[in-house]
Write a protein that holds these residues in place. Structure first.
Motif: not given
Length: 635
Positions: A204-208
């Motif tokens: 769930g970590q924002l990467i883009f």
């Protein structure tokens, strides 16, 4: 001692031989027993290098043989797994290539930005939108490099930083079809449809932040084009529906005004009818033009310095987008100042390749007109022209039918009494041998009614000759004063009513002398008919501005106001039956006179008050200089 040493040497040699034999035996055994281990080592190294077909062959009958069998089984399993991995890798590479090809072929621009807002990747469409050639140029791009290039709302308002699509995607927002205006590095404005969403990993970590941009400028133009075409078709259908049921020229003129206001967005309108013979436009109707403008534009020569006249002269649409920027003819500039107009458009009206008139409209704001709009104006102009021509034809047809019906009715009525009188007195004369005063009275009656019938027949023949349209004019330059005096002297010999002439100067006109002589004779005949016995008839010729005006005044009973508009209609009764001075219907002289005067470009009118007589007048343009042409055809 010697034997002792000998035995010792012998034993030592035997021990050495036994030791060497043991060493050799140990070496042979050691090599025999370490061979499977070496095979396992070499096979393991080969597997490590990808030789999945490598196997060991150990037949020691002990644990090493079991180890070799286990190793071979493990190698087989590894080989099968490697085949599966290779197949998966090949499939993944193929799918990756397909995905890359799809992304590269997508016409929409796709951008990926890191959490810090820097652009990290873009497809070829995105690179083109940014004006870049290689992906390597994306490195180190400033935050929002794409969306900070004068990005605005569709209505032109600038976007706040928090409204920028890339910022919204990095903030975790998913959105679709957000329209924005973007001014690119080439200076062109594009209308874009933007979709955005965050891209997260499994945790769930924002990467883009992902943004998909579609250039909808062309699509919007096409939609506007379709909407405009639909609106144009509706407008044409509305105009056609409004015009198809109208046949009266005045009603058609009102429809033209209404449809111009609605379909063309006009603020002021003028509609002129064309007279190609006189090279002149006559104002039919107008809307939102000042009284001074209407008066000044009531008659417009083709060579006038006016946009409307230019449209008639060149027979093509004339446009002045903004009068303040120049380019308008001098009188058009005056008209603009008079009405507070900025934009002007003049549309010639053609029907069957013939100029029918000109429709001009004016706007308070500048009005640039595209080529597409010019086509629409031309179509509207053709509809108006066909409707106006239809009204003219209807009027001519109605006049011809009415003339025929009234002729049949009036001819039967008017010819009945003279024919009866002729027949009655002829029978009396046939039965008498010597003329008596009664016979003399009969002959007088016969002569009078014969002249009446003859004059009526002449009028009827003239009406039939002129019914298809105005006559062909054989023009020449002559003195109108001399013609009037000549007709008055000729008519005075046939009547007891004195004719008084007031003509003090020569007035030269360019017209057909014979036809104008007939007009003067018709007016004199009408005046004598309604004058009391011995009542004088006043004939006057004078100059009024640039026109010659002829007036004939009688001492008759006058004509009621409600009947005056119909006096020039054929075979009309100017006085109600039984009224003092009633003599029946007016012969065709006044009707023919109006046709002749109007064919010359003049005017004819009536001034009358009950009990004070009537004055019939006509005016024609003066021609002080000799005419260059002696013959013209009126059409």
């Amino acid at each position: 001692m010697a034997p002792l040493y000998e035995r010792a040497r012998t034993r030592l040699a035997a021990f050495a031989g036994i030791l060497l034999l043991n060493i050799l035996l140990a070496a042979v055994l050691a090599r025999f027993y370490t061979r499977p281990v070496r095979q396992l080592r070499d096979a393991s190294q080969a597997l490590g290098h990808g030789e999945m077909e490598r196997r060991v062959h150990i037949s020691t009958g002990d644990e090493l043989e079991e180890l070799g069998t286990s190793f071979n089984e493990m190698a087989s399993r590894l080989a099968r797994r490697q085949v599966e991995v290779d197949a998966l890798r090949a499939q993944a590479e193929h799918q990756a290539q397909q995905l890359a090809a799809i992304i590269a072929s997508v016409p929409d621009a796709i951008f990926l930005t890191g959490p810090d807002g820097h652009l990290v990747d873009a497809n070829p469409a995105g690179l083109r939108l940014l004006g870049l050639e290689e992906r390597a140029a994306l490195g180190g791009s400033a935050p929002g490099a794409l969306l900070l290039q004068d990005m605005r709302h569709p209505d032109g308002r600038p976007m706040a930083p928090g409204e920028l699509p890339i910022r919204r995607a990095l903030a975790g927002e998913t959105f679709t079809d957000v329209e924005v205006l973007l001014r690119g590095q080439d200076g062109q404005e594009r209308l874009l449809s933007v979709h955005g969403a965050p891209v997260r990993d499994a945790s769930g970590q924002l990467i883009f932040g992902e943004v998909v941009v579609r250039d909808i400028t062309r699509r919007r133009r096409e939609e506007e084009e379709l909407a405009w075409m639909f609106e144009r078709e509706l407008a044409l259908a509305r105009i056609g529906q409004a015009l198809v049921s109208e046949v009266e020229l005045e009603r058609i003129a009102r429809v033209v005004i209404e449809q111009c206001l609605h379909a063309l967005g006009a603020d002021g309108i003028g509609l002129w009818l064309a007279d190609t013979e006189r090279q002149e436009l006559a104002l039919l109707t107008s809307h939102q033009l000042t009284a001074a403008a209407e008066e000044g534009l009531r008659r417009v020569p083709f060579n006038a310095p006016l946009l409307t006249a230019k449209a008639a002269r060149e027979e093509r649409i004339q446009v002045v987008a903004d009068v303040l920027e120049g380019g308008a003819p001098t009188r058009s500039g005056w008209l603009a100042r008079e009405g507070g107009y900025r934009g002007m458009v003049a549309v010639p009206l053609h029907s069957h390749e013939r100029l029918v008139g000109v429709m001009s409209y004016f706007t308070h704001e500048p009005r640039p007109v595209s080529s597409r709009a010019l086509e629409f104006h031309a179509m509207v102009g053709r509809l108006f022209a066909v409707a106006i021509e239809k009204a003219r034809l209807f009027q001519e047809l109605r006049a011809a039918l009415r003339l025929r019906e009234e002729f049949m009715s009036a001819a039967a009525h008017e010819l009945k009494t003279p024919v009866t009188s002729i027949q009655t007195w002829a029978e009396l004369l046939l039965n008498l041998e010597v003329l008596t005063p009664r016979q003399q009275k009969g002959l007088t009656t016969i002569a009078r009614n014969t002249r009446r019938i003859s004059r009526l027949v002449e009028h009827l023949f003239a009406a039939v000759r002129m019914a298809p349209g105005p006559p062909k004019l054989e023009r020449q330059r002559f003195d109108l004063h001399a013609l009037v005096r000549e007709q008055a002297e000729k008519f005075a010999r046939t009547t007891e009513n004195p004719i008084r002439i007031d003509a003090r100067e020569e007035l030269f006109i360019h017209a057909e002398r014979q036809l104008l002589g007939e007009v003067v004779a018709h007016l004199l005949e009408n005046a004598v008919r309604y004058s009391p016995p011995g009542g004088p008839v006043e004939l006057r010729v004078r100059r009024v501005g640039g026109e010659a005006v002829v007036s004939v005044h009688d001492q008759g009973p006058g004509i009621p106001p409600e009947r005056q508009p119909h006096v020039f209609e054929p075979l009309y009764e100017p006085l109600p039956p039984g009224a003092p001075g009633y003599t029946g219907v007016v012969y065709l002289g006044l009707h023919l006179g109006r046709q002749i005067i109007e064919a010359h470009g003049g005017r004819i009118w009536l001034e009358s008050h009950p009990g004070e007589g009537s004055t019939f007048c006509f005016s024609l343009p003066l021609n002080p200089a000799p005419a260059e042409e002696d013959s013209h055809t009126y059409s």
